[in-house]
Write a protein that holds these residues in place. Sequence first.
Motif, short mmCIF file in Angstrom:
data_model
loop_
_atom_site.label_atom_id
_atom_site.label_comp_id
_atom_site.label_asym_id
_atom_site.label_seq_id
_atom_site.Cartn_x
_atom_site.Cartn_y
_atom_site.Cartn_z
N GLY A 115 6.96 11.18 -0.69
CA GLY A 115 5.69 11.03 -1.39
C GLY A 115 4.53 10.83 -0.44
O GLY A 115 4.68 10.86 0.78
N LEU A 116 3.37 10.67 -1.04
CA LEU A 116 2.15 10.42 -0.27
C LEU A 116 1.26 9.47 -1.04
O LEU A 116 1.35 9.37 -2.27
CB LEU A 116 1.42 11.72 0.05
N VAL A 131 -4.13 16.10 -4.48
CA VAL A 131 -2.80 15.49 -4.52
C VAL A 131 -1.86 16.30 -5.41
O VAL A 131 -0.69 16.52 -5.06
CB VAL A 131 -2.89 14.02 -4.99
N LEU A 132 -2.36 16.77 -6.56
CA LEU A 132 -1.53 17.62 -7.41
C LEU A 132 -1.16 18.90 -6.67
O LEU A 132 0.00 19.35 -6.70
CB LEU A 132 -2.26 17.94 -8.71
N LYS A 133 -2.13 19.52 -6.00
CA LYS A 133 -1.87 20.74 -5.25
C LYS A 133 -0.82 20.51 -4.16
O LYS A 133 0.10 21.32 -3.98
CB LYS A 133 -3.18 21.23 -4.63
N LEU A 134 -0.94 19.42 -3.41
CA LEU A 134 0.02 19.12 -2.35
C LEU A 134 1.42 18.89 -2.92
O LEU A 134 2.42 19.31 -2.32
CB LEU A 134 -0.43 17.90 -1.56
N PRO A 363 -9.95 2.77 -4.04
CA PRO A 363 -9.50 3.97 -4.73
C PRO A 363 -8.17 4.44 -4.14
O PRO A 363 -7.99 4.48 -2.93
CB PRO A 363 -10.61 4.98 -4.46
N ALA A 364 -7.23 4.82 -5.02
CA ALA A 364 -5.91 5.21 -4.55
C ALA A 364 -5.31 6.25 -5.48
O ALA A 364 -5.36 6.11 -6.70
CB ALA A 364 -4.99 4.00 -4.46
N VAL A 365 -4.74 7.29 -4.88
CA VAL A 365 -4.03 8.34 -5.62
C VAL A 365 -2.77 8.67 -4.85
O VAL A 365 -2.78 8.69 -3.61
CB VAL A 365 -4.88 9.62 -5.78
N GLY A 366 -1.67 8.90 -5.56
CA GLY A 366 -0.43 9.22 -4.86
C GLY A 366 0.50 10.07 -5.69
O GLY A 366 0.23 10.38 -6.85
N CYS A 367 1.61 10.44 -5.05
CA CYS A 367 2.66 11.18 -5.75
C CYS A 367 4.00 10.77 -5.18
O CYS A 367 4.09 10.24 -4.07
CB CYS A 367 2.46 12.69 -5.62
#
Length: 379
Positions: A115-116, A131-134, A363-367
């Motif tokens: 993940g990231l 993030v969705l693209k990655l 701010p934070a976004v991950g997968c």
Amino acid sequence: MAGKPRPEREALERQNAALIAVFERAGFDHIAPDIIQPADIFLERSGEDIRARTFVFTDPAGAEMCLRPDLTVPACRYHLSHADDPSAERRYCYLGPAFRFPDELLSPQEFTQAGLEWFGAADPIAVEARVLKLTISALEAAGLQRYRVTFGDVGLFSALLEDTAMPARWRQRLRQQFWRPAAFRELLDSYQAAGEARRTSLFPLVSRVAAGDALEVVEAEFAARKLPLVGGRTPLEIAERLAGKAADLAETPLAAAKAQALNAYLAIAGEASAMDAEFAKIAAGQRFAGARDYYVRRLFEMEELGLNPRRFHFAAGFGRELEYYTGFTFQIEADTAHGPVTVAGGGRYDNLLSDMGAPRPVPAVGCAIHTDRLKAVLA
């Protein structure tokens, strides 16, 4: 993992190397967060599914610890302990084991998660699309060709709730119960009932609280009945809850139209690029209008990256799995002979780092990608 035949293990390692290579090429630093973690943040802020399936134990000093059930919280703790300024932009990726009691198909108790996490980015909309693209690029690099993308937006619901006139404490309770659909519906129904209908078995005590000092009433009740404190709540916390119930009895019931608007929003689902027309049918105010604009601009950013939102599915109720999500959420499913399997998911969680000790929200976004499931799907 240790019991896998060597060819199968090597195939999994090649797949995982392909996943992590996509993240590293995109500029994410590869980290290795601790496997053993404090249990409190997982038990307080994760979804009910993760809480129920976490391996929890007590260390010799009496602290409650756990084997990490996922790597988002450990990555946040890594960032807080290593970054000079937690608010500064940092990008991390990881690949390592996580642990949960299994409860579904293709879910061993120890599994590998890739993940990231992207912290402190200045352009939130572009980061969500990126993030969705990655995530999709990593899955495709590993060999996945057929999949479905579903996403939701907790921010849209929060904005609609802010636009809905009601006591602030009602709004706060509904927000807290968003992740528990049955409890949410029950709570919303109770706010539409008249004061008389909202009475419970606690009504005699609540009526005494309404007529006097809540804390004095609670302390007198405990003394008279010689009751022990259970559940970790103090008399003051109990008094505050009873005071809230007393205030609820005097409130004007929530208008049916307002409750219907909330329920109508949560029922929205369909092709992601067609959803703004459905949002327009919801009677709301400026905050919801702003959240709609954010949604449309996110679709534009996706298209700029070569993604096709017309292939994606939106569900307003999606995102009720992890309680730390605050905005955009997504998952990616693939079909197997036994039915659909979720191989990846992620989203925005802007409050988690401050809840864990950062001096201000970050701010934070991950997968996260469940690599064992992905390997099973590809096989």
